[in-house]
Design an enzyme around this catalytic site. Structure first.
Site, mmCIF file in Angstrom:
data_model
loop_
_atom_site.group_PDB
_atom_site.id
_atom_site.type_symbol
_atom_site.label_atom_id
_atom_site.label_comp_id
_atom_site.label_asym_id
_atom_site.label_seq_id
_atom_site.Cartn_x
_atom_site.Cartn_y
_atom_site.Cartn_z
ATOM 1 N N LYS A 1 48.531 32.792 43.593
ATOM 2 C CA LYS A 1 49.141 33.821 44.432
ATOM 3 C C LYS A 1 50.392 33.317 45.135
ATOM 4 O O LYS A 1 51.342 34.070 45.326
ATOM 5 C CB LYS A 1 48.126 34.353 45.449
ATOM 6 C CG LYS A 1 47.054 35.214 44.796
ATOM 7 C CD LYS A 1 46.353 36.142 45.753
ATOM 8 C CE LYS A 1 45.488 37.124 44.966
ATOM 9 N NZ LYS A 1 44.647 37.963 45.778
ATOM 10 N N LYS B 1 45.354 44.293 40.081
ATOM 11 C CA LYS B 1 46.140 45.360 40.703
ATOM 12 C C LYS B 1 47.586 44.946 40.906
ATOM 13 O O LYS B 1 48.451 45.800 41.059
ATOM 14 C CB LYS B 1 45.501 45.789 42.024
ATOM 15 C CG LYS B 1 45.285 44.657 43.029
ATOM 16 C CD LYS B 1 44.861 45.174 44.386
ATOM 17 C CE LYS B 1 43.383 45.087 44.675
ATOM 18 N NZ LYS B 1 42.921 43.807 45.241
ATOM 19 N N LYS C 1 43.657 38.147 33.582
ATOM 20 C CA LYS C 1 42.720 39.042 34.280
ATOM 21 C C LYS C 1 43.377 40.398 34.555
ATOM 22 O O LYS C 1 44.565 40.445 34.889
ATOM 23 C CB LYS C 1 42.349 38.373 35.620
ATOM 24 C CG LYS C 1 41.237 39.038 36.377
ATOM 25 C CD LYS C 1 40.995 38.372 37.735
ATOM 26 C CE LYS C 1 41.951 38.863 38.791
ATOM 27 N NZ LYS C 1 41.483 38.718 40.169
HETATM 28 N N1 AQP Z 1 39.581 41.852 36.360
HETATM 29 C C1 AQP Z 1 38.454 41.719 37.039
HETATM 30 N N2 AQP Z 1 37.276 41.559 36.400
HETATM 31 C C2 AQP Z 1 36.107 41.438 37.084
HETATM 32 N N3 AQP Z 1 36.033 41.453 38.433
HETATM 33 C C3 AQP Z 1 37.189 41.622 39.116
HETATM 34 N N4 AQP Z 1 37.457 41.688 40.441
HETATM 35 C C4 AQP Z 1 38.799 41.869 40.624
HETATM 36 N N5 AQP Z 1 39.419 41.911 39.425
HETATM 37 C C5 AQP Z 1 38.446 41.754 38.475
HETATM 38 C C6 AQP Z 1 36.440 41.572 41.475
HETATM 39 O O1 AQP Z 1 36.639 42.619 42.429
HETATM 40 C C7 AQP Z 1 36.234 42.122 43.717
HETATM 41 C C8 AQP Z 1 37.272 42.422 44.734
HETATM 42 O O2 AQP Z 1 38.486 41.807 44.425
HETATM 43 P P1 AQP Z 1 39.707 41.899 45.441
HETATM 44 O O3 AQP Z 1 40.489 43.124 45.173
HETATM 45 O O4 AQP Z 1 39.232 41.724 46.819
HETATM 46 O O5 AQP Z 1 40.552 40.650 45.090
HETATM 47 P P2 AQP Z 1 41.119 40.128 43.747
HETATM 48 O O6 AQP Z 1 40.060 39.456 42.946
HETATM 49 O O7 AQP Z 1 42.253 39.265 44.143
HETATM 50 O O8 AQP Z 1 41.605 41.430 42.980
HETATM 51 P P3 AQP Z 1 42.886 41.571 42.090
HETATM 52 O O9 AQP Z 1 42.906 42.948 41.478
HETATM 53 O O10 AQP Z 1 43.008 40.436 41.141
HETATM 54 O O11 AQP Z 1 44.022 41.502 43.167
HETATM 55 P P4 AQP Z 1 45.361 40.744 43.077
HETATM 56 O O12 AQP Z 1 46.123 41.420 41.985
HETATM 57 O O13 AQP Z 1 45.960 40.973 44.435
HETATM 58 O O14 AQP Z 1 45.070 39.323 42.768
HETATM 59 C C9 AQP Z 1 35.943 40.630 43.557
HETATM 60 O O15 AQP Z 1 34.552 40.452 43.454
HETATM 61 C C10 AQP Z 1 36.612 40.286 42.271
HETATM 62 O O16 AQP Z 1 35.978 39.212 41.619
#
Ligand code: AQP
Length: 346
Positions: A125, A211, A208
């Site tokens: 990040k 968002k 992965k």
């Molecule tokens: N692609 C994914 N597959 C499975 N699980 C996922 N999670 C997120 N993306 C996937 C799970 O969703 C929960 C909440 O995640 P979060 O939004 O709090 O944070 P994150 O993991 O950082 O989500 P993003 O979409 O990947 O955000 P960015 O783009 O900002 O990095 C967690 O349990 C996560 O594992």
């Protein structure tokens, strides 16, 4: 990471689940299949369940205040639209329960710099501009440990990307127990698995689904309508071969594996059983099946989210009630922690 390890048995603790989602952007199919769908399953098992919109984590990167308020309600609506029931699960937003941040400070003093420096999510990040990243982004896994341990949660359902943070949570609990000679914090079990523990980008099966990916075609957003879901799945990257009948045939085919895993998870099936049915089919045949299943499963959730979002006051009421229930658990655990650490509480 510590020399003498104390691991109090989880049997000594109430079976309690904690997990959360950041209101830092739109919600994706990855959030649903990797996290919230599991939250709902665990709500219906033999657990006390606590689910949180982690707004304090979101501000580790810049958030427009109005957007943050909107998205906090949107995640609460997503929780409820997906099947979380406020009479069965505690639903609230993190900043409404100050004990998270208070325990987070104590854990900042337990976690070691070297542990934090190994966190791959910080590296991903912060990227090349780590000197400009917030201190909060660096320290956020210690706050995440506090989110979990302030409830003495025993189980944490998350997507596979959170595995390293949960290992850190366990290390913090072990070090705290060891340093103070207590059996106070549980060594939490991660609950990761199923076909969609890591949903991958629709454009690149090695990344992965996220968002923050600049390409909207890389993900299904929970707010996408049926036409958009169909368009994105039709355009999803694949390879020229037919689907195999057995899992071993997906080796080296990350995009094919991802689409089959999504199909399996949406239909409560395993990859193995799906392949038994679809083995031999071309993607031109399989993709319409996937579209049909995705629309059937996701449209009611987005419809219900939209309906709930019409009444922000009702969402706030649910969150407020949840925060009071959450505080009733967290406050005595924090007080006891202060006592163990030696903080005078006159
Ligand atoms: N692609 C994914 N597959 C499975 N699980 C996922 N999670 C997120 N993306 C996937 C799970 O969703 C929960 C909440 O995640 P979060 O939004 O709090 O944070 P994150 O993991 O950082 O989500 P993003 O979409 O990947 O955000 P960015 O783009 O900002 O990095 C967690 O349990 C996560 O594992």
């Amino acid at each position: 990471m510590t020399d003498a390890v104390q691991t109090p048995s989880l049997d000594n603790f109430t079976k309690r689940v904690f997990s959360g989602i950041q209101p830092s952007g739109g919600l994706t199919l990855g959030n649903y299949l990797g996290a919230v769908k599991r939250f709902v399953e665990m709500q219906n098992d033999d657990f006390e369940t606590i689910y949180c919109v982690v707004d304090q984590h979101a501000i580790t990167v810049w958030q427009n205040p109005e957007d943050l308020r909107f998205r906090t309600r949107e995640i609460a609506a997503f929780f409820m639209a997906s099947g979380l029931d406020p009479s069965k699960s505690i639903l609230f937003n993190q900043s409404a329960v100050p004990e998270h941040a208070q325990l987070g400070w104590i854990f900042n003093c337990v976690a070691r710099m070297g542990w934090m420096q190994r966190m791959t999510q910080f590296k991903d990040k912060a990227g090349k501009n780590a000197q400009n990243a917030s201190l909060g982004l660096f320290g956020y896994p210690a706050l995440m440990a506090a989110d979990i341990l302030v409830y003495h949660a025993t189980h944490v359902p998350v997507g596979d990307d959170q595995k390293q943070h949960l290992e850190l949570t366990r290390d913090i609990a072990i070090k705290f127990n060891h340093d103070y000679g207590v059996d106070f914090f549980p060594v939490t079990e991660p609950v990761i698995g199923g076909p969609a523990a890591r949903v991958m980008s629709l454009r690149d099966g090695s990344k992965k689904m996220s968002k923050s990916d600049p390409s909207d075609l890389s993900r299904i957003n929970m707010s996408d309508d049926a036409d958009t879901i169909a368009k994105k799945l039709r355009k999803a990257k694949t390879d020229p071969d037919a689907l195999p009948s057995e899992e071993v045939g997906l080796e080296g085919r990350p995009e094919a594996r991802n689409l089959v895993a999504i199909y399996a998870a949406l239909g409560e099936e395993t990859v193995e059983t799906v392949l038994r049915d679809v083995g031999g089919k071309q993607f031109s045949e399989f993709k319409p099946m996937l579209v049909e299943r995705a629309v059937e499963k996701l449209s009611p959730i987005s419809g219900e989210m939209n309906r709930l979002m019409q009444d922000g006051a009702e969402i706030d009421r649910v969150l407020k009630e949840g925060s009071l229930k959450a505080r009733a658990i967290a406050e005595p655990i924090l007080r006891k922690t202060y006592d163990i650490v030696g903080m005078l509480q006159p």
